[in-house]
Structures are given as C-alpha cells and as structure tokens.
Design a protein around this motif. Structure first.
Motif, mmCIF file in Angstrom:
data_model
loop_
_atom_site.group_PDB
_atom_site.id
_atom_site.type_symbol
_atom_site.label_atom_id
_atom_site.label_comp_id
_atom_site.label_asym_id
_atom_site.label_seq_id
_atom_site.Cartn_x
_atom_site.Cartn_y
_atom_site.Cartn_z
ATOM 1 N N ASN A 11 0.837 -1.198 0.000
ATOM 2 C CA ASN A 11 0.000 0.000 0.000
ATOM 3 C C ASN A 11 0.877 1.255 0.000
ATOM 4 O O ASN A 11 0.603 2.217 -0.729
ATOM 5 C CB ASN A 11 -0.928 -0.018 1.213
ATOM 6 C CG ASN A 11 -1.969 1.063 1.170
ATOM 7 O OD1 ASN A 11 -2.816 1.087 0.292
ATOM 8 N ND2 ASN A 11 -1.910 1.970 2.133
ATOM 9 N N ASN A 14 2.502 1.691 -3.387
ATOM 10 C CA ASN A 14 1.518 2.120 -4.380
ATOM 11 C C ASN A 14 1.167 3.595 -4.203
ATOM 12 O O ASN A 14 1.010 4.321 -5.186
ATOM 13 C CB ASN A 14 0.262 1.249 -4.324
ATOM 14 C CG ASN A 14 -0.518 1.303 -5.613
ATOM 15 O OD1 ASN A 14 -0.040 0.842 -6.642
ATOM 16 N ND2 ASN A 14 -1.700 1.887 -5.582
ATOM 17 N N ASN A 18 2.076 5.246 -7.548
ATOM 18 C CA ASN A 18 0.858 5.488 -8.335
ATOM 19 C C ASN A 18 -0.022 6.598 -7.771
ATOM 20 O O ASN A 18 -1.023 6.951 -8.376
ATOM 21 C CB ASN A 18 0.045 4.190 -8.461
ATOM 22 C CG ASN A 18 0.787 3.141 -9.262
ATOM 23 O OD1 ASN A 18 1.464 3.451 -10.238
ATOM 24 N ND2 ASN A 18 0.689 1.895 -8.837
ATOM 25 N N GLU A 20 -2.021 6.618 -5.219
ATOM 26 C CA GLU A 20 -3.284 6.229 -4.617
ATOM 27 C C GLU A 20 -3.099 4.971 -3.781
ATOM 28 O O GLU A 20 -2.178 4.184 -4.023
ATOM 29 C CB GLU A 20 -4.364 6.014 -5.668
ATOM 30 C CG GLU A 20 -4.003 5.031 -6.733
ATOM 31 C CD GLU A 20 -5.019 4.994 -7.864
ATOM 32 O OE1 GLU A 20 -5.200 3.908 -8.434
ATOM 33 O OE2 GLU A 20 -5.627 6.030 -8.175
ATOM 34 N N LEU A 22 -3.616 1.237 -2.275
ATOM 35 C CA LEU A 22 -3.943 -0.073 -2.830
ATOM 36 C C LEU A 22 -5.193 -0.630 -2.152
ATOM 37 O O LEU A 22 -5.928 -1.414 -2.729
ATOM 38 C CB LEU A 22 -2.756 -1.014 -2.597
ATOM 39 C CG LEU A 22 -2.631 -2.270 -3.410
ATOM 40 C CD1 LEU A 22 -2.651 -1.982 -4.901
ATOM 41 C CD2 LEU A 22 -1.352 -3.001 -3.043
ATOM 42 N N ILE A 68 -7.525 -5.159 -9.639
ATOM 43 C CA ILE A 68 -6.305 -4.350 -9.651
ATOM 44 C C ILE A 68 -5.855 -4.131 -11.084
ATOM 45 O O ILE A 68 -6.094 -4.955 -11.961
ATOM 46 C CB ILE A 68 -5.179 -5.000 -8.830
ATOM 47 C CG1 ILE A 68 -4.912 -6.423 -9.313
ATOM 48 C CG2 ILE A 68 -5.517 -5.009 -7.350
ATOM 49 C CD1 ILE A 68 -3.725 -7.072 -8.647
ATOM 50 N N ASN A 69 -5.205 -2.995 -11.296
ATOM 51 C CA ASN A 69 -4.722 -2.706 -12.644
ATOM 52 C C ASN A 69 -3.272 -3.175 -12.781
ATOM 53 O O ASN A 69 -2.668 -3.672 -11.826
ATOM 54 C CB ASN A 69 -4.894 -1.219 -12.973
ATOM 55 C CG ASN A 69 -4.080 -0.324 -12.059
ATOM 56 O OD1 ASN A 69 -2.930 -0.615 -11.727
ATOM 57 N ND2 ASN A 69 -4.663 0.795 -11.647
ATOM 58 N N SER A 71 -0.364 -1.578 -13.129
ATOM 59 C CA SER A 71 0.675 -0.950 -12.309
ATOM 60 C C SER A 71 0.558 -1.391 -10.851
ATOM 61 O O SER A 71 1.572 -1.538 -10.161
ATOM 62 C CB SER A 71 0.622 0.577 -12.424
ATOM 63 O OG SER A 71 -0.617 1.077 -11.994
ATOM 64 N N GLU A 72 -0.661 -1.632 -10.377
ATOM 65 C CA GLU A 72 -0.834 -2.156 -9.020
ATOM 66 C C GLU A 72 -0.272 -3.570 -8.919
ATOM 67 O O GLU A 72 0.371 -3.919 -7.924
ATOM 68 C CB GLU A 72 -2.312 -2.137 -8.629
ATOM 69 C CG GLU A 72 -2.871 -0.739 -8.444
ATOM 70 C CD GLU A 72 -4.381 -0.703 -8.322
ATOM 71 O OE1 GLU A 72 -4.884 0.270 -7.728
ATOM 72 O OE2 GLU A 72 -5.067 -1.623 -8.820
ATOM 73 N N GLN A 73 -0.496 -4.367 -9.949
ATOM 74 C CA GLN A 73 0.035 -5.734 -9.965
ATOM 75 C C GLN A 73 1.561 -5.716 -9.949
ATOM 76 O O GLN A 73 2.184 -6.537 -9.277
ATOM 77 C CB GLN A 73 -0.467 -6.517 -11.186
ATOM 78 C CG GLN A 73 -0.034 -7.972 -11.177
ATOM 79 C CD GLN A 73 -0.642 -8.738 -10.014
ATOM 80 O OE1 GLN A 73 -1.857 -8.736 -9.821
ATOM 81 N NE2 GLN A 73 0.182 -9.401 -9.230
ATOM 82 N N ILE A 75 3.434 -3.453 -8.523
ATOM 83 C CA ILE A 75 3.816 -3.119 -7.148
ATOM 84 C C ILE A 75 3.723 -4.369 -6.275
ATOM 85 O O ILE A 75 4.648 -4.699 -5.521
ATOM 86 C CB ILE A 75 2.913 -2.008 -6.561
ATOM 87 C CG1 ILE A 75 3.042 -0.709 -7.345
ATOM 88 C CG2 ILE A 75 3.176 -1.809 -5.067
ATOM 89 C CD1 ILE A 75 4.332 0.024 -7.178
ATOM 90 N N ILE A 76 2.608 -5.073 -6.369
ATOM 91 C CA ILE A 76 2.394 -6.286 -5.566
ATOM 92 C C ILE A 76 3.482 -7.314 -5.883
ATOM 93 O O ILE A 76 4.064 -7.911 -4.967
ATOM 94 C CB ILE A 76 0.989 -6.856 -5.804
ATOM 95 C CG1 ILE A 76 -0.061 -5.891 -5.234
ATOM 96 C CG2 ILE A 76 0.845 -8.250 -5.200
ATOM 97 C CD1 ILE A 76 -1.475 -6.177 -5.670
#
Length: 150
Positions: A11, A14, A18, A20, A22, A68-69, A71-73, A75-76
């Motif tokens: 989080n 992100n 990004n 925002e 997560l 999740i999009n 870019s979030e993936q 990060i994860i």
C-alpha cells in the motif's frame, strides 16, 4: 501478521508510485504495526483457504478477490519478490522504524489511530529516493573500481 505487513508495505509503495492507496480503508496503528481492520476481520472470522492462502469472506465463505490494474500488480509483484523471505517479525520491524507513518500515528495520535495516507506516501517516496541514491553510489563505486583496475 505476515499478510498485514505485506499489504501495508505494498500500500505504501503504491501510494508513492501510483499516487493512490492499494486498499480503500486506511490502516490503523496497532501495537504490532499497521493493521487493515477489514483484512484482520476477514482472516479472524473466515480465515484463509486453499493452497494460495486466499482470504475468505467470513459470512459467505467465498474467496475474496480484488480488481487491480497493471501498475498495481507490478507493485504487488515487486513487494512479494523483495519481502517474501522476511519473517513476520522482520516485516513488523520494518513498519516500526523511527519516523514511520505507524510511529507517527501510534505515538502522536494514540493506539489504533488511523495512519495518514499522505504521510505514508511521503515516507515511501523518501525510501525510494534513498534507495535510488544508494544504487547510484554503488554504481559509481563499481565504475571507479573498474577504472582503477584498468
């Protein structure tokens, strides 16, 4: 504790990268570090199931999924690769650093206080800049070593 700390770290990254969160709800500053109450409730009531330890809804028993999009993936995936071999205690120690968002909320606002997302974003931006600076120093030392060896 392991899931909570990995989510808190992801989080934070992100927020920094990004802009925002997560997770829609802000974490709280519990004694052992940042905790997302909803995740804690799901694990406490419904537990985790299956070979991948999915989180189950305590009421329906259904596996919880997230939208999740890309870019979030990323990060994860990065957080998982970097931190997967840490113990829960090591992850907790990371989230307890001096000047961390958790420390600010816990010691200035009180136990179980909400952790400010903007403070979290700024903290992870500083970590990213410090990591970049360290990487540049390492690169310069390696380059200097090759020049001196030649």
């Amino acid at each position: 504790m392991y899931i909570q700390k990995l989510v808190a770290i992801a989080n934070g990254w992100n927020l920094a990268i990004n802009g925002e969160p997560l997770v829609s709800a802000a974490p709280q500053a519990w004694k052992n570090g940042p905790v997302f109450r909803q995740i804690w409730d799901f694990i406490k009531e419904g537990g985790h199931k299956g070979p991948n330890c999915e989180i189950a809804d305590p009421v329906t028993g259904q596996i919880v999924t997230a939208q999740i999009n890309g870019s979030e993936q990323e990060i994860i995936d990065h957080v998982w690769k970097k931190y997967r071999n840490y113990t829960p205690q090591q992850l907790s120690d990371l989230t307890h650093q001096a000047n961390s968002p958790w420390a600010h909320a816990y010691f200035e606002k009180g136990r179980n206080a909400e952790i400010d997302p903007e403070r979290t974003r700024q903290y992870y931006i500083k970590l990213a800049l410090a990591g970049r600076s360290h990487a540049e120093e390492e690169q310069a030392l390696q380059t200097a070593g090759r020049i001196n060896a030649a």
